[in-house]
Design an enzyme around this catalytic site. Sequence first.
Site, PDB file in Angstrom:
ATOM      1  N   GLU A 158       0.818  -1.221   0.000  1.00 14.37           N
ATOM      2  CA  GLU A 158       0.000   0.000   0.000  1.00 14.37           C
ATOM      3  C   GLU A 158       0.851   1.272   0.000  1.00 14.37           C
ATOM      4  O   GLU A 158       0.499   2.261   0.630  1.00 14.37           O
ATOM      5  CB  GLU A 158      -1.004  -0.006   1.153  1.00 14.37           C
ATOM      6  CG  GLU A 158      -2.091  -1.050   0.988  1.00 14.37           C
ATOM      7  CD  GLU A 158      -3.329  -0.793   1.827  1.00 14.37           C
ATOM      8  OE1 GLU A 158      -3.431   0.289   2.440  1.00 14.37           O
ATOM      9  OE2 GLU A 158      -4.203  -1.686   1.869  1.00 14.37           O
ATOM     10  N   HIS A 196      -1.791  -1.652  10.499  1.00 15.90           N
ATOM     11  CA  HIS A 196      -1.312  -3.035  10.531  1.00 15.90           C
ATOM     12  C   HIS A 196      -0.091  -3.129  11.450  1.00 15.90           C
ATOM     13  O   HIS A 196       0.650  -2.158  11.615  1.00 15.90           O
ATOM     14  CB  HIS A 196      -0.891  -3.508   9.134  1.00 15.90           C
ATOM     15  CG  HIS A 196      -2.032  -3.772   8.212  1.00 15.90           C
ATOM     16  ND1 HIS A 196      -2.293  -5.025   7.696  1.00 15.90           N
ATOM     17  CD2 HIS A 196      -2.989  -2.962   7.694  1.00 15.90           C
ATOM     18  CE1 HIS A 196      -3.345  -4.955   6.893  1.00 15.90           C
ATOM     19  NE2 HIS A 196      -3.775  -3.712   6.884  1.00 15.90           N
TER      20      HIS A 196
END
Length: 638
Positions: free
Chosen positions: A364, A622
């Site tokens: 990402e 995350h």
Amino acid sequence: MVLYTTPFPNSCLSALHCVSWALIFPCYWLVDRLAASFIPTTYEKRQRADDPCCLQLLCTALFTPIYLALLVASLPFAFLGFLFWSPLQSARRPYIYSRLEDKGLAGGAALLSEWKGTGPGKSFCFATANVCLLPDSFARVNNLFNTQARAKEIGQRIRNGAARPQIKIYIDSPTNTSISAASFSSLVSPQGGDGVARAVPGSIKRTASVEYKGDGGRHPGDEAANGPASGDSVDSSSPEDACIVRIGGEEGGRPPEADDPVPGGQARNGAGGGPRGQTPNHNQQDGDSGSLGSPSASRESLVKGRAGPDTSASGEPGANSKLLYKASVVKKAAARRRRHPDEAFDHEVSAFFPANLDFLCLQEVFDKRAATKLKEQLHGYFEYILYDVGVYGCQGCCSFKCLNSGLLFASRYPIMDVAYHCYPNKCNDDALASKGALFLKVQVGSTPQDQRIVGYIACTHLHAPQEDSAIRCGQLDLLQDWLADFRKSTSPSSAANPEELVAFDVVCGDFNFDNCSSDDKLEQQHTLFTHYRDPCRLGPGEEKPWAIGTLLDTNGLYDEDVCTPDNLQNKSSGQKGRKELLKGNGRRIDYMLHAEEGLCPDWKAEVEEFSFITQLSGLTDHLPVAMRLMVSSGEEEA
């Protein structure tokens, strides 16, 4: 293989692309800022609650008409730029390769001489993280903002964690035979350039402690605040950067032995931190708990550094500064005790990225400007970086792609071959990005017979919506096929007299499914897990008791008990198996797998340590994960 250092094959196409993007960018930026102003994060909501004058709302109301007027004015230029930009993507290369040329003795060429495939073996450290560097308006959907500042801070923290000294701390008491909860990076056996384990520099005292002084060549306060400069040489593999200490349980006990203690060893404080202040962490300043210069960092590693003016050979005070490390007596590396006797390797939740990190895989990293900022920071430690990976427009995939794959790879070792493939089976929002898999072949050494020692790494990001199990299974099928094709296409033709020896084969990334949810049963039983081993997994639907979730609850990212690396570490250390992390469901969707077959017949790769990392708390949704593999030969075990 020739690696592409520019996105287009010639300067004419590059110039045309720059002009077309310059026409598109104002419209893109205005749309992003306009949308972001209406998607507040929980941190901003708290700030607004403390603002009795509602200044932020007034600013939004004032600037919205201005943004709208500028957006309308920029639309014709954006349309013209798009007409040139879109067909150019058919000639665009799938990645950009960047190499820092001035690494000196710490460069990848020097690392290749450290291991000849003989001796006590060699450890390699891998890390993967989803950093959510989307355009700001998209990142706010995940309760994150200020993508450009986060990119710089993420790069600094990773660099600082990887560049710090190695310190092993062992607790020796009648009831505790564990490694202390210092950072996971401290668990590496120090090795010299010849692969032979070295003793810890320092002098041994029977009753008190080892005084371990290092001369880093610069004032430690500079690096504690800022980390090593981007162009600085970072030689984290030298034995002087490693320290193994043992904390004795009895004051009058006999000190353990040490192999050839060398007094006056050197150490570098190769870590610095970001700013401290209020959360979120990318607005913090010196003393941030994610920084090695902070009190919490010192407490985490159980090492206290005292910096004071020193006098160099030239007589100038302050030219060199000594760090005094106090621990207890040195212990042999061969007599190491594992924290978890029932497990074949060490595992923990760490507040730092591992020291001597060799390979980094990120997902990402979608925003181009953020990718450039991140790359510049990572080049302070990694010599080789691949970024802007993927395709745009209609190239290589069925639907039109607005975003690249978001993959970024950084390595301390030379990259030999690269391949990228885009997943064709995507839908919904994921169809806007060219999610796929990046395959790399790296050289990590050479034998005395001039055979190359290589390793294979694959980084991927699978389809996101949880209900689309069939799509993810199809992507896993493609991943396996592409892995086999890449190994075949990059391996020497002669198997009888190989020019290369394979040391490891690793697959990592954000798989977007966990090993416990009933909705993910199809993925849990995929054949990929029969060819590659997951260190956190007992079997389909069954996790090891120490495994924790890596997907954080976005609504709680700025809560006080999780917004710093230390706080998140303390909270998550007590989480076991499928229990909640923060307020979310604790799904472990970030994976680090390794192959036990397909390597050099005389070698085997075993997990030495596995870690869940909290150093990026407040910067992403995350938890990064890291794994250290020990590659050894059968002759060594015999």
